[in-house]
Design a protein around this motif. Structure first.
Motif, mmCIF file in Angstrom:
data_model
loop_
_atom_site.group_PDB
_atom_site.id
_atom_site.type_symbol
_atom_site.label_atom_id
_atom_site.label_comp_id
_atom_site.label_asym_id
_atom_site.label_seq_id
_atom_site.Cartn_x
_atom_site.Cartn_y
_atom_site.Cartn_z
ATOM 1 N N THR A 571 0.829 -1.209 0.000
ATOM 2 C CA THR A 571 0.000 0.000 0.000
ATOM 3 C C THR A 571 0.866 1.262 0.000
ATOM 4 O O THR A 571 0.477 2.274 -0.587
ATOM 5 C CB THR A 571 -0.945 0.001 1.218
ATOM 6 O OG1 THR A 571 -0.192 -0.269 2.419
ATOM 7 C CG2 THR A 571 -2.014 -1.058 1.055
ATOM 8 N N GLN A 572 2.046 1.198 0.649
ATOM 9 C CA GLN A 572 2.972 2.335 0.573
ATOM 10 C C GLN A 572 3.458 2.541 -0.852
ATOM 11 O O GLN A 572 3.455 3.657 -1.389
ATOM 12 C CB GLN A 572 4.178 2.090 1.495
ATOM 13 C CG GLN A 572 3.939 2.424 2.941
ATOM 14 C CD GLN A 572 5.218 2.284 3.760
ATOM 15 O OE1 GLN A 572 6.253 1.831 3.262
ATOM 16 N NE2 GLN A 572 5.140 2.660 5.030
ATOM 17 N N LYS A 573 3.859 1.447 -1.489
ATOM 18 C CA LYS A 573 4.383 1.512 -2.855
ATOM 19 C C LYS A 573 3.335 2.042 -3.834
ATOM 20 O O LYS A 573 3.639 2.877 -4.705
ATOM 21 C CB LYS A 573 4.848 0.125 -3.282
ATOM 22 C CG LYS A 573 5.343 0.051 -4.728
ATOM 23 C CD LYS A 573 5.672 -1.388 -5.107
ATOM 24 C CE LYS A 573 6.026 -1.488 -6.586
ATOM 25 N NZ LYS A 573 6.256 -2.904 -6.999
ATOM 26 N N LYS A 575 0.745 3.782 -3.082
ATOM 27 C CA LYS A 575 0.154 5.025 -2.572
ATOM 28 C C LYS A 575 -1.376 4.919 -2.482
ATOM 29 O O LYS A 575 -2.126 5.761 -2.985
ATOM 30 C CB LYS A 575 0.560 6.217 -3.454
ATOM 31 C CG LYS A 575 2.054 6.520 -3.418
ATOM 32 C CD LYS A 575 2.386 7.726 -4.268
ATOM 33 C CE LYS A 575 3.821 8.167 -4.074
ATOM 34 N NZ LYS A 575 4.827 7.114 -4.375
ATOM 35 N N ASN A 608 1.999 2.835 9.642
ATOM 36 C CA ASN A 608 1.331 2.756 8.335
ATOM 37 C C ASN A 608 -0.112 3.248 8.442
ATOM 38 O O ASN A 608 -1.065 2.451 8.419
ATOM 39 C CB ASN A 608 1.359 1.316 7.819
ATOM 40 C CG ASN A 608 2.749 0.874 7.412
ATOM 41 O OD1 ASN A 608 3.188 1.127 6.296
ATOM 42 N ND2 ASN A 608 3.444 0.220 8.342
ATOM 43 N N GLN A 610 -1.941 4.416 6.333
ATOM 44 C CA GLN A 610 -2.769 4.116 5.155
ATOM 45 C C GLN A 610 -3.580 2.838 5.339
ATOM 46 O O GLN A 610 -4.491 2.557 4.564
ATOM 47 C CB GLN A 610 -1.900 3.987 3.893
ATOM 48 C CG GLN A 610 -1.111 2.689 3.752
ATOM 49 C CD GLN A 610 0.197 2.682 4.562
ATOM 50 O OE1 GLN A 610 0.415 3.561 5.395
ATOM 51 N NE2 GLN A 610 1.053 1.715 4.302
#
Length: 823
Positions: A571-573, A575, A608, A610
């Protein structure tokens, strides 16, 4: 409604208090369900207290639909009202009683004959058949379906119109005290007491007490029709009413109408001998005792109302057994059919259109309907039908008959006219319909069953019937065990335990479930593509499906530190934000975080943002067995500790849930924020303690493909496992293990019901068929065989072959046609 009501009239009728709004505003429609509102600006919404929620919760939605007038309880918070918006709120002590008072007033405006029907069985059938018979002479208003309850009767009364020449309402009760309210509303001129049986015996101190309670319906009736064959019933009636008010029928001398019955090759001849020795003869298309009892009530009532015997016979010639249910079937090209081919009046059309409105979205709403076969008031009837079709935003109408051309089009609605059903069948093709929702409703004489068969998707003759009313009953049973604030997540994994996920999910959505749960991501995607909007938790996602979860607004379960790290990194990658659930292992030892992993888990979540944590949960290993009670409580206490630790670590309080169907009943003090309802919804109470409180929702049935005579010593099936030493008759059924019928039922391990009799499996169950022994059973090819359902316990079948009900349900193949109905 027979008469529009001003707000000041409603206040006077109900003894209510006007909280805000103008006194002279007039309402012409009453609604109790936010999903079934028509003519919103003229509607009074009565906020009833339901099993799961108060109708007051839906007021904001109703305001957005254009509803202005509301009847609420006296406890309603006036501060919620914006008095500058032109809204009208009336507060009353009891909204149900207020609804009944409005209905009683409307009933008094109907000055024409009104028939009231009560009894244990046959009320709805008698009402429907009597309505068909009287329609030869009169315009008839009647209760839709089996609307006979404390709320159903008011709705039936609101359905009456000034042009109706006669009305028929039914009344059903389950405990003492209920009939007084129904009688005050119905006040029949002519009463029919169908019979007395065991239904609702548990609600009364005795059978006699139940009879006396039901008889209250007729205290103001001019005449009461009953059968003298039942001495307990007839004695009670004759004690209660004077002889000049009684109209009886029976098979022995002494009745007002003495009946004799002669079975014919097809149907039955009924002869009624009147007290003046006039003899009336009728031919009916039935031969079973229940139908003959019901039709005799109809004959006597029609004659009492002055109907000519020739007109009665004309109606009888078209009479068929009444299928009192709306049925949902798969149509060609992903269309969905609503089969309402037994109904042909305005009240029934309204109910069918309401049902249509609740179904999942399709490209078009299509209605195929016939002439309404009622005498008189033609213009008024078709004007009202036109208004209904417009209100329910029907896109296309196919109309069959000589009068139905009177329907007028509104908006973008298109109308195609056909004189006969054959013209319709020649003028349309299944390919004319693509992903449409199609309501098929018409009079019996038009034979619209042919239209259903023409448009239905072709699947072999084994069907799984799903009773949506039973599903609602089971949902409400569990809901009543919960605190008002406890949410309900419903498991619709494994094709909704074999029942068909999309239709069941849609029904749950309309009932007010809070969450759905599926096993795999593709199940959730399929529900989203079918228009399901409820939050959906995915129990067993794979890493490759996480982006799909985000795309379709699905909420995956994360059950291990490594999976959580992967989800965070992905999810970071990308975005993106993702809603997740956490599974904790408190003793199931299957999937889930251990309590010792809380610190790492907390660090990852805090780093995290997100990842939105929607809920945490655990699985109980033995909630369905008393022997594991202490272990279950240890699990629940461990989970409660984890919940508090996580709350301190994250400074948030996600939903927490631990109880399954069995746990809801066994551990009510551990409801947390939500429960997960699974097998109990589908009618199986695995602890066995409350099984009588649930209703089976599924009936698996098939047909006899062929009947064979087997010589003495003959063998049946693969490996010659079935043997009839003395010979006999067998039937081959259109169901096998490819349909989900377990091979362990082979060689007497299972049975089916044919005409209510057990027919044991003989020989091995084959892939597509199996054979049964017909000894002592008078069956024919094409007859129905019940595999399981209300008459055949799923739990007992499962025990018989050493498995559990879950397996039998979830093994039913998708090639088996699912049929959904409201009875």
């Amino acid at each position: 409604m027979l008469q529009g009501l001003s707000i000041s009239q409603i206040v006077d009728l109900t003894g209510g208090k006007l909280l805000c709004g103008e006194n002279e505003f007039v309402v012409t429609n009453v609604a109790i369900d936010s999903r079934q509102v028509v003519r919103a600006t003229e509607t009074l919404f009565v906020a009833l207290q339901g099993a799961k929620a108060s109708g007051e919760l839906f007021i904001p939605d109703l305001i957005s639909l254009g509803v202005k007038a509301f009847l609420v309880s006296k406890s309603f918070d006036e501060n919620k009202i914006r008095k500058d918006e032109g809204l009208i709120f009336i507060a009353v002590p009891d909204t149900r009683e207020a609804l009944q008072k409005i209905a009683a007033f409307q009933r008094k405006q109907f000055k024409k004959p009104l028939l009231g029907i009560t009894g244990s069985n046959g009320k709805t059938i008698v009402k429907e058949w009597l309505g068909q018979v009287l329609s030869e002479e009169y315009t008839v208003g009647k209760s839709p379906k089996s609307y006979n309850s404390q709320v159903g009767v008011p709705l039936s009364i609101f359905g009456l119109s000034a042009y109706h020449q006669v009305a028929i309402l039914e009344a059903g009760i389950s405990k003492p005290g209920e009939m007084d309210a129904l009688e005050n509303m119905i006040q029949p001129h002519l009463g029919i007491f169908t019979n007395i049986g065991s239904a609702h015996d548990e609600g009364f101190p005795s059978r006699k007490a139940k009879i006396w309670e039901k008889l209250k319906l007729f205290k103001r009736s001019k005449f009461v029709i009953y059968q003298k064959n039942d001495s307990e019933l007839s004695n009670s009636i004759e004690q209660e009413f004077s002889a000049d008010r009684l109209i009886s029928w029976g098979d022995e001398p002494g009745a007002t109408f003495v009946r004799s019955v002669k079975k014919l090759e097809q149907g039955t001849r009924i002869v009624l001998l009147k007290e003046d020795l006039e003899m009336l003869t009728f031919k009916v298309p039935f031969s079973d005792s229940a139908s003959l009892e019901n039709i005799t009530h109809v004959l006597v009532a029609a004659l009492t109302l002055g109907e000519q015997s020739t007109k009665i016979q004309q109606a009888l010639d078209h009479l068929k057994p009444v299928e009192m249910r709306l049925t949902l079937k798969d149509g060609a090209n992903e269309s969905l059919l609503i089969d309402d081919t037994y109904s042909n009046d305005l009240a029934g059309l309204r109910v069918a259109l309401d049902f249509m409105k609740l179904q999942r979205p399709k490209k078009r709403r299509v209605v195929i309907l016939s002439d309404v076969l009622q005498h008189g008031a033609v213009e008024e009837v078709y004007s009202e039908i036109s208004g209904l079709l417009s209100e329910y935003e029907i896109d296309q109408v196919y109309a069959v008959g000589k009068e139905v051309h009177r329907i007028s089009s509104a908006g973008s609605m298109e109308i195609a006219l056909f004189e006969t059903t054959q013209d319709l069948l020649q003028g349309i093709s299944p390919n004319d319909f693509q992903e449409d929702l199609i309501l098929i409703t018409g009079a019996r004489v038009f034979g619209f069953e042919r239209v259903v068969n023409f448009l239905q998707r072709r699947i072999h003759g084994t069907t799984l019937e799903i009773n949506l009313n039973a599903l609602t009953h089971n949902f409400n049973f569990y809901k009543k065990q919960l605190k008002p604030q406890t949410k309900v997540m419903v498991m619709v994994k494994a094709f909704a335990y074999g029942g068909g996920a999309a239709e069941i999910a849609n029904h749950l959505q309309s009932m007010g479930a809070d969450y759905l749960a599926v096993a795999f991501t593709d199940e959730g995607v399929a529900l989203r593509e079918e228009g399901i909007t409820l939050p959906i938790m995915v129990l067993n996602p794979v890493k490759e499906s996480l982006l799909l979860c985000q795309q379709y607004d699905l909420e995956p379960v994360v059950f291990s530190p490594s999976f959580l790290r992967f989800t965070a990194a992905l999810t970071q990658k990308e975005k993106i934000e993702l809603s997740i659930h956490l599974d904790f292992d408190t003793g199931m030892h299957r999937l889930g975080f251990d309590e010792s992993e809380l610190a790492d888990l907390g660090e990852i979540l805090l780093a995290n943002p997100q990842l939105e944590l929607k809920s945490i949960y655990t699985h109980l290993a033995g909630a369905d067995e008393e022997v594991h009670k202490e272990y279950s409580i240890q699990q629940l206490e461990t989970f409660a500790r984890i919940k508090e630790k996580l709350k301190l670590m994250l400074s948030i309080a996600p939903l927490a849930h631990a109880l399954n169907s069995a746990g809801i009943l066994a551990f009510p003090s551990f409801q947390f924020d939500m429960v997960r309802l699974g097998i109990g919804l589908y009618g199986v109470e695995v602890t066995g303690k409350n099984e009588g409180a649930l209703k089976p929702i599924s009936t698996l049935k098939t047909t006899i493909s062929q009947i064979k005579e087997i010589p003495p010593g003959g063998t049946i099936g693969y490996s010659r496992k079935g043997v009839l030493p003395d010979g006999g008759r067998i039937a081959t059924l259109a169901i096998g293990y490819a349909d989900g019928y377990d091979r362990r039922f082979s060689n007497g391990g299972g049975f089916v019901l044919i005409h209510g009799q057990k027919a044991p499996i003989i020989g091995n169950v084959c892939m597509d068929m199996c054979m049964v022994n017909l000894e002592g059973i008078a069956a024919q090819e094409g007859d129905e065989a019940i595999v399981f359902g209300p008459e055949v316990s799923l739990s007992d079948l499962a025990k018989g072959i050493g498995t559990i009900p879950y397996e039998l349900l979830t093994n039913i193949s998708t090639r088996v046609k699912r049929v959904y109905y409201l009875d």
